[in-house]
Design a protein around this motif. Structure first.
Motif, mmCIF file in Angstrom:
data_model
loop_
_atom_site.group_PDB
_atom_site.id
_atom_site.type_symbol
_atom_site.label_atom_id
_atom_site.label_comp_id
_atom_site.label_asym_id
_atom_site.label_seq_id
_atom_site.Cartn_x
_atom_site.Cartn_y
_atom_site.Cartn_z
ATOM 1 N N PHE A 1 -34.609 -5.108 10.266
ATOM 2 C CA PHE A 1 -34.177 -6.452 9.889
ATOM 3 C C PHE A 1 -32.725 -6.430 9.412
ATOM 4 O O PHE A 1 -32.235 -5.415 8.914
ATOM 5 N N TYR A 2 -32.070 -7.571 9.562
ATOM 6 C CA TYR A 2 -30.838 -7.860 8.844
ATOM 7 C C TYR A 2 -31.131 -9.019 7.894
ATOM 8 O O TYR A 2 -31.644 -10.065 8.330
ATOM 9 N N LEU A 3 -30.831 -8.831 6.622
ATOM 10 C CA LEU A 3 -30.901 -9.914 5.645
ATOM 11 C C LEU A 3 -29.493 -10.474 5.470
ATOM 12 O O LEU A 3 -28.553 -9.728 5.164
ATOM 13 N N ILE A 4 -29.345 -11.776 5.663
ATOM 14 C CA ILE A 4 -28.049 -12.432 5.482
ATOM 15 C C ILE A 4 -28.072 -13.174 4.147
ATOM 16 O O ILE A 4 -29.000 -13.949 3.884
ATOM 17 N N ILE B 1 -18.134 -1.284 2.320
ATOM 18 C CA ILE B 1 -18.567 -0.689 3.588
ATOM 19 C C ILE B 1 -19.897 -1.327 3.978
ATOM 20 O O ILE B 1 -20.975 -0.798 3.710
ATOM 21 N N PRO B 2 -19.856 -2.523 4.559
ATOM 22 C CA PRO B 2 -21.112 -3.178 4.941
ATOM 23 C C PRO B 2 -21.734 -2.490 6.151
ATOM 24 O O PRO B 2 -21.006 -1.918 6.978
ATOM 25 N N PRO B 3 -23.064 -2.512 6.250
ATOM 26 C CA PRO B 3 -24.003 -3.114 5.303
ATOM 27 C C PRO B 3 -24.610 -2.075 4.368
ATOM 28 O O PRO B 3 -24.459 -0.871 4.584
ATOM 29 N N ASN B 4 -25.284 -2.531 3.304
ATOM 30 C CA ASN B 4 -26.210 -1.678 2.573
ATOM 31 C C ASN B 4 -27.531 -1.670 3.338
ATOM 32 O O ASN B 4 -27.902 -2.666 3.958
ATOM 33 N N VAL B 5 -28.242 -0.531 3.279
ATOM 34 C CA VAL B 5 -29.509 -0.409 3.999
ATOM 35 C C VAL B 5 -30.598 0.027 3.026
ATOM 36 O O VAL B 5 -30.382 0.936 2.212
ATOM 37 N N TYR C 1 -34.017 -2.612 6.152
ATOM 38 C CA TYR C 1 -33.224 -3.821 6.352
ATOM 39 C C TYR C 1 -31.808 -3.594 5.847
ATOM 40 O O TYR C 1 -31.563 -2.887 4.876
ATOM 41 N N ALA C 2 -30.880 -4.169 6.591
ATOM 42 C CA ALA C 2 -29.465 -4.094 6.262
ATOM 43 C C ALA C 2 -29.033 -5.446 5.706
ATOM 44 O O ALA C 2 -29.544 -6.488 6.115
ATOM 45 N N VAL C 3 -28.102 -5.420 4.781
ATOM 46 C CA VAL C 3 -27.662 -6.645 4.108
ATOM 47 C C VAL C 3 -26.211 -6.954 4.468
ATOM 48 O O VAL C 3 -25.322 -6.103 4.322
ATOM 49 N N LEU C 4 -25.987 -8.171 4.955
ATOM 50 C CA LEU C 4 -24.643 -8.689 5.222
ATOM 51 C C LEU C 4 -24.527 -10.073 4.601
ATOM 52 O O LEU C 4 -25.519 -10.821 4.575
#
Length: 297
Positions: free
Chosen positions: A56-59, A79-83, A95-98
């Motif tokens: 997942f990507y969480l926006i 340094i995006p994203p955090n995982v 999930y990665a956060v942007l």
């Protein structure tokens, strides 16, 4: 049909209810900062989810609002994203956060790496959104991803082929060279083969956008090749840096890395107990051997 319409319809396609439930739980973990959750990756094509790791990507609207700890917000912005690792009702995910601004930039020609737009040029699903404004924001950003791929790839090709899937193939070949990847050579072709008509329709629409907006006009093949080389050098370095950063946020990160490499590269890596307890050391110690063996490229 326009590219935006094709992408909007694709984003809205239904998913397994368990995926939607997990996406909602991911969003709730970050409270009011959450805008949308995007489901992507190989699990999107799987019916059997047990034993797999969903992607997942969480926006979010603001990194500072998304975290209780200031260092996590700073790391995500730098340094995006955090995982992160996540479990919900028997399923496992990362999930990665942007934030919304980084999502828009990283799907465009201004992206600092291929990481986001290469993934979002493939089929993805919007599985949770805060409101209609968030949905429209995701649609606009995701619709830019195939445009970026085509604008970056067409100048490399001596004669633009009529079949857009040939452009996809070359584009994915270039993006796979811009990250440390465990997948075997030819993986990009297998992605296209999974749904060639989808890629042809989206590709044709993306090509029209590139031509209408003049995104490749006047760009020489030599200049674009140099840009790809820069992205590939930077992408390899970013892959290592992001891996190191994930060791601070991702429970079981070392085991996941080994599992993914074994799954895609056909290796049989077994971690020591020390490596499991120290994922950053595991990544650093494994990397030279994996590069020499060709397990990652």
């Amino acid at each position: 049909m326009s590219l935006r319409s094709l992408i909007a319809a694709e984003l809205a396609e239904p998913v397994d209810p368990r995926v939607a439930a997990m996406a909602k739980a991911v969003a709730e973990a970050h409270g009011d900062a959450s805008l949308a959750v995007i489901f992507y990756g190989s699990c999107l094509r799987e019916r059997q989810l047990e034993g797999l790791m969903l992607d997942f990507y969480l926006i979010v609207d603001d990194y500072r609002r998304a975290y209780d700890k200031a260092w996590l917000a700073k790391a995500n912005a730098l340094i995006p994203p955090n995982v992160f690792h996540f479990q919900h009702e028997g399923l496992v995910a990362k999930y990665a956060v942007l934030d919304a601004a980084d999502l828009a930039r990283e799907t465009s020609l201004d992206a600092g790496s291929v990481s986001v737009w290469a993934r979002f040029a493939q089929p993805v699903r919007l599985v949770w959104q805060r409101d209609d404004k968030a949905r429209q924001m995701v649609e606009a950003a995701v619709a830019e991803a195939p445009v970026t791929l085509f604008a970056m790839t067409l100048p490399l090709m001596d004669a633009a082929p009529e079949d857009s899937n040939a452009v996809w193939s070359e584009g994915f070949r270039q993006t796979y060279a811009a990250e440390l990847r465990a997948e075997r050579k030819g993986r990009g072709g297998s992605i296209i083969d999974s749904d060639p008509e989808r890629y042809r329709q989206v590709g044709d629409a993306a090509r029209r956008e590139v031509e209408t907006r003049g995104l490749s006009r006047g760009v020489s093949s030599r200049a674009m090749a140099r840009k790809w080389k820069r992205l590939q050098r930077k992408g390899k370095a970013l892959s290592v840096i992001r891996l190191a950063k994930a060791s601070a946020t991702f429970n079981g990160g070392a085991e996941y890395i080994a599992w993914k490499i074994n799954r895609h590269a056909g290796t049989d890596i077994e971690l020591t107990e020390f490596q499991k307890r120290h994922p950053l050391w595991a990544a650093v110690s494994l990397l030279p051997r994996l590069l020499r063996s060709g397990a990652i490229r």
